[in-house]
Design an enzyme around this catalytic site. Structure first.
Site, PDB file in Angstrom:
ATOM      1  CB  ALA A  49      -1.167   0.000   1.363  1.00  0.00           C
ATOM      2  NE  ARG A  90      -2.760  -4.323  -6.901  1.00  0.00           N
ATOM      3  CZ  ARG A  90      -2.192  -4.844  -5.755  1.00  0.00           C
ATOM      4  NH1 ARG A  90      -0.893  -4.691  -5.619  1.00  0.00           N
ATOM      5  NH2 ARG A  90      -2.611  -5.968  -5.335  1.00  0.00           N
ATOM      6  CD  GLN A 206       2.060 -10.959  -2.113  1.00  0.00           C
ATOM      7  OE1 GLN A 206       1.518 -12.026  -2.050  1.00  0.00           O
ATOM      8  NE2 GLN A 206       0.993  -9.918  -2.473  1.00  0.00           N
ATOM      9  CG  ASP A 247      -3.642  -3.688   1.040  1.00  0.00           C
ATOM     10  OD1 ASP A 247      -3.117  -4.658   1.812  1.00  0.00           O
ATOM     11  OD2 ASP A 247      -2.811  -3.083   0.235  1.00  0.00           O
ATOM     12  CG  ASN A 257      -3.003  -6.871   5.166  1.00  0.00           C
ATOM     13  OD1 ASN A 257      -2.322  -6.108   4.265  1.00  0.00           O
ATOM     14  ND2 ASN A 257      -2.253  -7.944   5.755  1.00  0.00           N
ATOM     15  CE  LYS A 258      -1.930  -9.370  -0.819  1.00  0.00           C
ATOM     16  NZ  LYS A 258      -2.615  -9.154  -2.262  1.00  0.00           N
TER      17      LYS A 258
END
Ligand code: MRU
Length: 357
Positions: A49, A90, A206, A247, A257-258
């Site tokens: 982010a 995004r 990631q 994020d 978040n992820k």
């Protein structure tokens, strides 16, 4: 403190480390066209982010710099196209829109202040230079925010033992020392003996490709686990805390978040492990009352059926929401550069960011 630089403004252009090629190859691209910066954000050559906020800021400055506009009105029209293009990359990480909003506001200020002169070329040159300075300032502010988050968060880490994270909220994701990994770096620097449990974070990996690489480079002890080992390690692995990035954080503390973060938070609660979110104020979106309103990016199913171009499944439909929302009740505290917010978040976040929306 040693860490990798994912993005830099250089006289020859915006230099971005290709995170698709890590950890196998360390390759930098130099971009001179803002459209290529936008593409790098969309394709996740740069991601995380705060880092995509920095990329959008540098992309906006780069686009203005290369403009051939001869009047202020032409430059204004071009700048609108540049910032629109950067915005359509995004959807979830609000830092991107925070940066774009800031640049549009800065442009308006500069254009408004420009003394009506007989020399529009000088006026335009001034604006271009000021936008570059603004991009460098955004980058410097991210670095300072990470250090402050790290300082506040380090106090919350166990003196010894394991800490779990998710995805990559490190230097690669921010341009500083990282948010979640900044907390861990500062805790280690202040003498705590921490081993990091790193879930690999399918499908983009990631955790495996980026967090494991970053920590390994820095000599911070880690153990890589697959995503389906999370519950096992939270139940039996002596984990003293979970710390993740974000994020977008809604006014009530619900945090996108992820993908996978929500599951980790529930398993952390089940096992009495404190669960911390570390993020800068630019990740707050106080205009959204709850996390239900956060747009969740859907990425291609190809990224799930293939790893590094190799089929790992037949060509069936695969779901790929890139983020999930962790409800505020699972979050022990939110660590920002202005201090640590605890529940009730609707009050404590607003107190940290009174004029932010
Ligand atoms: O899809 P990504 O890799 O951009 O997602 C990144 C994350 O979810 C991070 O945890 C988040 O951006 C915080 S980064 C400091």
């Amino acid at each position: 403190m040693h860490h990798v630089e994912p993005i830099e403004w250089k006289p020859e252009g915006v230099v971005i480390l290709d995170q698709l090629r890590l950890p196998g190859e360390v390759v930098y691209h130099t971009y001179t066209d803002y459209r290529h910066v936008a593409r790098a954000i969309k394709d996740m050559i740069i991601r995380g982010a705060p880092a995509i906020g920095v990329a959008a800021a540098m992309g906006a400055a780069l686009g203005a710099q290369h403009s051939k506009a001869e009047t202020l009105d032409e430059l204004r029209a071009e700048f609108a196209v540049i910032t629109d293009t950067l915005a359509k990359t995004r959807p979830t990480a609000v830092d991107l829109f925070w940066a774009i909003k800031r640049f549009r506001r800065r442009f308006d200020e500069l254009a408004h202040d420009a003394a009506p002169s007989s020399d529009p070329a000088a006026e335009i040159a001034n604006i271009k230079a000021a936008l570059i300075a603004e991009a460098l300032l955004v980058h410097e502010e991210r670095r300072a925010a990470d250090r402050a988050i790290g300082k506040f968060g380090a106090e919350l880490m166990p003196h010894t033992g394991r800490v779990m994270t998710q995805c990559n909220a490190g230097a690669l994701a921010t341009g500083g020392i990282g948010t979640a990994l900044g907390v861990i770096r500062m805790a280690v620097d202040s003498g705590r003996t921490i081993e990091v449990l790193v879930p690999e974070t399918r499908p983009y990996l990631q955790g495996a490709r980026l967090t494991a690489w970053e920590l390994h480079q820095d000599g911070i002890p880690l153990t890589l686990i697959t995503d389906n080992m999370v519950g096992h390690f939270l139940r039996t692995g002596g984990v003293g805390a979970v710390v993740v990035g974000a994020d977008r954080i809604a006014a009530n503390g619900d945090t996108a978040n992820k993908i996978g973060t929500y599951g980790i938070s529930v398993l952390a609660r089940e096992n009495n492990v404190p669960f911390y979110v570390a993020a800068p104020i630019s990740t707050l979106d106080l205009s959204l009352a709850t996390g239900d309103a956060i747009p969740i990016e859907e990425r291609s199913s190809h990224e799930v059926t293939h790893i590094a171009g190799v089929h790992i499944a037949p060509d069936v439909h695969a779901a790929h929401p890139a983020f999930d929302v962790t409800p505020n009740r699972y979050i022990t505290a939110i660590i920002t550069e202005r201090g640590v917010a605890k529940p009730p978040y609707t009050e404590t976040l607003r107190a940290l960011a009174p004029s932010h929306h």
